[in-house]
Write an enzyme that holds these catalytic residues in place. Structure first.
Site: not given
Length: 255
Positions: A27, A106, A121, A149, A195
């Site tokens: 953040t 990210d 993730h 693709c 977290t």
């Protein structure tokens, strides 16, 4: 002893450090998290439905429209690592073995130069063709409204399959979880940063360490309380940047 000084001393004592990072880690780089007042859930409706395995499979074109908007994908390449990311790289620089278990997609830990990052993730930085497994970077994904693709197959035809982002969608399986548990199990210090510890199975890691390897020291740095605060030995409800700046200064002065 002051909590910051104790945290810094534990870092100095540790040879192997495992760090669990969540959305709050990024953040301070300008990337919104999911669950805060201004987070993605507050700004978008039905997020878990629209970025799910089911929605990609059944509505791939609309999936990409919503996915790009939800994650501000056009902007993703412009974000830079913040002081928290750079602190973890600095720990490597001073000789610590650091394994980062991140829930973030990210890519900022890699941008900061950290060398051992387990992306539980997945990542927003790439997408893969479900048909032929060709992989494409973020620039390619952003240059197409719905990325397909362009690989030429053996039959001479262009594949043209709609790409799938390399993130774990809702309903998908977390990646490399056993590896994450092993890293935590083998560390001297476990740090959870930014977290809420709301998402399973990743939130199982701190409680597993507390139950199975109780000698491992555990530190939580998060702006708001979590349901798992009592699992940690030190809890700091503060910004990551300001916290690691103090820890780093203490370590630098002590060396």
């Amino acid at each position: 002893m002051d909590k910051i000084k104790e945290f810094a001393q534990w870092v100095m004592d540790a040879k192997k450090i495992t760090v669990l990072t969540g959305a709050g880690m990024s953040t301070e780089s300008g990337i919104p998290d999911f669950r805060s007042e201004n987070g993605i859930y507050a700004q978008e409706e039905n997020v878990e439905y629209y970025i799910s395995e089911y929605y990609f499979k059944n509505h791939p074109v609309d999936f990409w429209h919503k996915f790009k908007r939800i994650f501000s994908l056009k902007l993703m390449g412009n974000f830079s690592p913040n002081q928290g990311h750079l602190f973890l790289k600095w720990l490597e620089d001073i000789g610590k073995k650091v394994v980062i278990l991140t829930q973030n997609i990210d890519g900022l830990h890699e941008k900061a130069g950290s060398t051992n990052v387990v992306e539980l993730h997945g990542t927003l930085q790439t997408a893969t063709c479900p048909k032929c497994q060709a992989k494409y970077d973020l620039a390619f994904v952003n240059s197409h409204d719905v990325p397909r693709c362009v690989r030429t197959l053996k039959n001479g035809k262009v594949c043209n399959e709609i790409l799938k982002p390399d993130v774990v969608l809702f309903g998908g399986m977390v990646q490399r979880f056993e590896e994450a548990l092993q890293a935590a199990d083998g560390s001297d210090l476990l740090i959870a940063m930014g977290t809420s510890l709301e998402v399973a199975p990743v939130n199982f890691i701190p409680s597993y360490v507390a139950a199975e390897v109780p000698h491992i020291r555990k530190v939580l740095v998060n702006k708001t309380p979590t349901k798992m605060n009592d699992v940690f030995d030190i809890v700091l409800h503060a910004g990551i940047g300001e916290t690691v700046a103090k820890v780093q200064q203490y370590i630098a002065d002590a060396r």
